[in-house]
Scaffold this active site. Structure first.
Site, mmCIF file in Angstrom:
data_model
loop_
_atom_site.group_PDB
_atom_site.id
_atom_site.type_symbol
_atom_site.label_atom_id
_atom_site.label_comp_id
_atom_site.label_asym_id
_atom_site.label_seq_id
_atom_site.Cartn_x
_atom_site.Cartn_y
_atom_site.Cartn_z
ATOM 1 N N ASN A 180 0.845 -1.216 -0.094
ATOM 2 C CA ASN A 180 -0.057 0.194 0.004
ATOM 3 C C ASN A 180 0.893 1.072 -0.045
ATOM 4 O O ASN A 180 1.448 1.556 0.966
ATOM 5 C CB ASN A 180 -0.885 -0.218 1.277
ATOM 6 C CG ASN A 180 -1.661 1.086 1.260
ATOM 7 O OD1 ASN A 180 -1.799 2.012 0.261
ATOM 8 N ND2 ASN A 180 -2.340 1.384 2.659
ATOM 9 N N LYS A 185 0.024 4.213 -0.457
ATOM 10 C CA LYS A 185 -0.473 5.238 0.115
ATOM 11 C C LYS A 185 -0.222 6.510 -0.846
ATOM 12 O O LYS A 185 -0.278 6.551 -2.048
ATOM 13 C CB LYS A 185 -0.157 5.757 1.683
ATOM 14 C CG LYS A 185 -0.274 4.506 2.462
ATOM 15 C CD LYS A 185 -0.159 4.869 4.125
ATOM 16 C CE LYS A 185 -0.044 3.552 4.735
ATOM 17 N NZ LYS A 185 -0.054 3.817 5.973
ATOM 18 N N HIS A 205 -9.679 0.705 4.626
ATOM 19 C CA HIS A 205 -8.101 1.203 5.337
ATOM 20 C C HIS A 205 -8.582 2.006 6.617
ATOM 21 O O HIS A 205 -9.331 3.019 6.562
ATOM 22 C CB HIS A 205 -7.196 1.821 4.689
ATOM 23 C CG HIS A 205 -5.820 1.536 5.044
ATOM 24 N ND1 HIS A 205 -5.365 2.676 5.886
ATOM 25 C CD2 HIS A 205 -4.938 0.862 4.895
ATOM 26 C CE1 HIS A 205 -4.009 2.464 6.267
ATOM 27 N NE2 HIS A 205 -3.795 1.546 5.774
ATOM 28 N N GLU A 263 -6.927 4.467 7.656
ATOM 29 C CA GLU A 263 -6.611 5.911 7.522
ATOM 30 C C GLU A 263 -8.036 6.430 6.768
ATOM 31 O O GLU A 263 -8.510 7.801 6.584
ATOM 32 C CB GLU A 263 -5.658 6.236 6.334
ATOM 33 C CG GLU A 263 -4.350 5.976 7.373
ATOM 34 C CD GLU A 263 -3.085 5.420 6.530
ATOM 35 O OE1 GLU A 263 -3.011 5.564 5.459
ATOM 36 O OE2 GLU A 263 -2.212 4.985 7.365
ATOM 37 N N GLU A 266 -5.307 -5.237 10.389
ATOM 38 C CA GLU A 266 -4.350 -4.493 10.719
ATOM 39 C C GLU A 266 -4.767 -3.701 11.913
ATOM 40 O O GLU A 266 -5.595 -2.606 12.087
ATOM 41 C CB GLU A 266 -4.617 -3.123 9.505
ATOM 42 C CG GLU A 266 -4.303 -3.889 8.184
ATOM 43 C CD GLU A 266 -3.656 -2.783 7.332
ATOM 44 O OE1 GLU A 266 -2.456 -2.868 6.903
ATOM 45 O OE2 GLU A 266 -4.179 -1.847 6.880
ATOM 46 N N GLY A 318 2.003 1.973 10.915
ATOM 47 C CA GLY A 318 3.196 3.169 10.650
ATOM 48 C C GLY A 318 3.738 3.528 11.878
ATOM 49 O O GLY A 318 4.493 4.507 11.931
ATOM 50 N N SER A 320 3.302 -2.168 10.478
ATOM 51 C CA SER A 320 4.626 -2.253 10.722
ATOM 52 C C SER A 320 5.401 -3.764 10.295
ATOM 53 O O SER A 320 6.474 -4.177 11.001
ATOM 54 C CB SER A 320 5.239 -1.811 12.012
ATOM 55 O OG SER A 320 4.611 -0.641 12.488
ATOM 56 N N GLY A 330 2.656 -1.463 4.141
ATOM 57 C CA GLY A 330 2.773 0.255 4.183
ATOM 58 C C GLY A 330 4.431 0.737 3.800
ATOM 59 O O GLY A 330 4.824 0.533 2.549
HETATM 60 C C1 PEP Z 1 -0.808 -0.138 6.071
HETATM 61 O O1 PEP Z 1 -1.029 1.144 6.149
HETATM 62 O O2 PEP Z 1 -1.886 -0.796 5.462
HETATM 63 C C2 PEP Z 1 0.387 -0.497 6.735
HETATM 64 C C3 PEP Z 1 0.340 -1.616 7.238
HETATM 65 O O3 PEP Z 1 1.272 0.423 7.038
HETATM 66 P P1 PEP Z 1 2.612 0.114 7.714
HETATM 67 O O4 PEP Z 1 3.329 -1.434 7.151
HETATM 68 O O5 PEP Z 1 3.526 1.333 7.243
HETATM 69 O O6 PEP Z 1 2.320 0.066 8.933
#
Ligand code: PEP
Length: 256
Positions: free
Chosen positions: A9, A11, A99, A101, A172, A178, A218, A239
């Site tokens: 992703n 973003k 998601h 966000e 998630e 993040g 992460s 991400g």
């Molecule tokens: C995401 O935004 O779907 C995500 C998993 O981000 P990150 O890997 O940066 O935590």
């Protein structure tokens, strides 16, 4: 056998040329895939066509492009939105829905997400459906009820056949996205097993065993192999670590 999937992703990151370069760098070093293994590049809308051209040249049916959002209506006065048909014209076959966000910054409710899921599945698209709890819910040990409600209100109205064909679930935990704080393998496995038990209770054993459940939050080159080794973890939604070939490739390689 369940599909194993690693989805990146991006973003709102990378220019088009940077994105194309990244995909080329990844393609140059890809491992040989088995038929159940897939990689999805969920790029910004503006990059999808070019990235699709690049992956089409490989003739590798394990590579796909995905969008990060779409609208449920076919057309009309929805300024700034994108329709499913527009994505299909670009060759996109997957869309991330729900998601955290989008839920947090754009107030997307379970009911609103349900409409998007229905529209996508009616158009034979693949949905990467995200769920996951915020920190305060985890601290109150209410994460199971939270995730169950998200699934119940957005995807559990689907038939067994439709959910099996069109949905991949991505768990998630918001506190891990993040932040550099990853769920432990025990926490990930526990939630994934819980989600599978909900699929079994709502549908049947066949459905529970056939739906892929990805972990996101992460996940990186150092922890992917351990997370993906969990019985009920079928890959990852990635991400930050999806933005560089050197961090994304080891995650792809960790997919079994
Ligand atoms: C995401 O935004 O779907 C995500 C998993 O981000 P990150 O890997 O940066 O935590």
């Amino acid at each position: 056998m369940r599909k194993k999937i690693v989805a990146g992703n991006w973003k709102m990151n990378l220019g088009i040329q940077e994105g194309v370069q990244l995909v080329n760098d990844i393609i140059a070093k890809l491992p040989v895939f088995q038929t159940h293994q897939h990689v999805i590049f969920c790029t910004p809308f503006t990059h999808l066509q070019k990235v699709n051209e690049v992956i089409n040249q490989t003739k590798n049916s394990s590579l796909h492009t995905g969008a990060q959002n779409c609208h449920d209506k076919t057309s009309g006065a929805y300024t700034g939105e994108i329709s499913i048909a527009m994505l299909q014209e670009l060759g996109v076959n997957s869309v991330i829905i729900g998601h955290s966000e989008r839920r947090q910054y754009f107030q997307e409710s379970n009911e609103f997400l349900k409409n998007k899921v229905d529209a996508l599945l009616a158009n034979k698209m693949h949905v990467l459906f995200c769920c996951g709890e915020p920190l305060e819910v985890r601290e109150a040990a209410q994460q199971n009820a939270w995730v169950e409600k998200q699934l119940q209100e957005s995807i559990f109205h689907l038939s067994a056949e439709t959910i099996q064909q069109g949905i991949t679930i991505a768990y998630e935990p918001i506190w891990a996205i993040g932040t550099g704080v990853t769920a432990s393998t025990a926490q990930a496995q526990e939630m994934h097993a819980f989600i599978r038990s909900l699929l079994q209770a709502t549908y049947d054993e066949d459905t529970a065993q056939n739906i892929s459940i990805l972990y996101g939050g992460s996940c990186n080159a150092a922890n992917a192999a351990e997370l993906f080794a969990c019985e009920d973890v079928d890959g990852g939604l990635i991400g930050g670590a999806a933005l560089k070939a050197e961090s994304f490739l080891p995650i792809i390689e960790a997919m079994k």
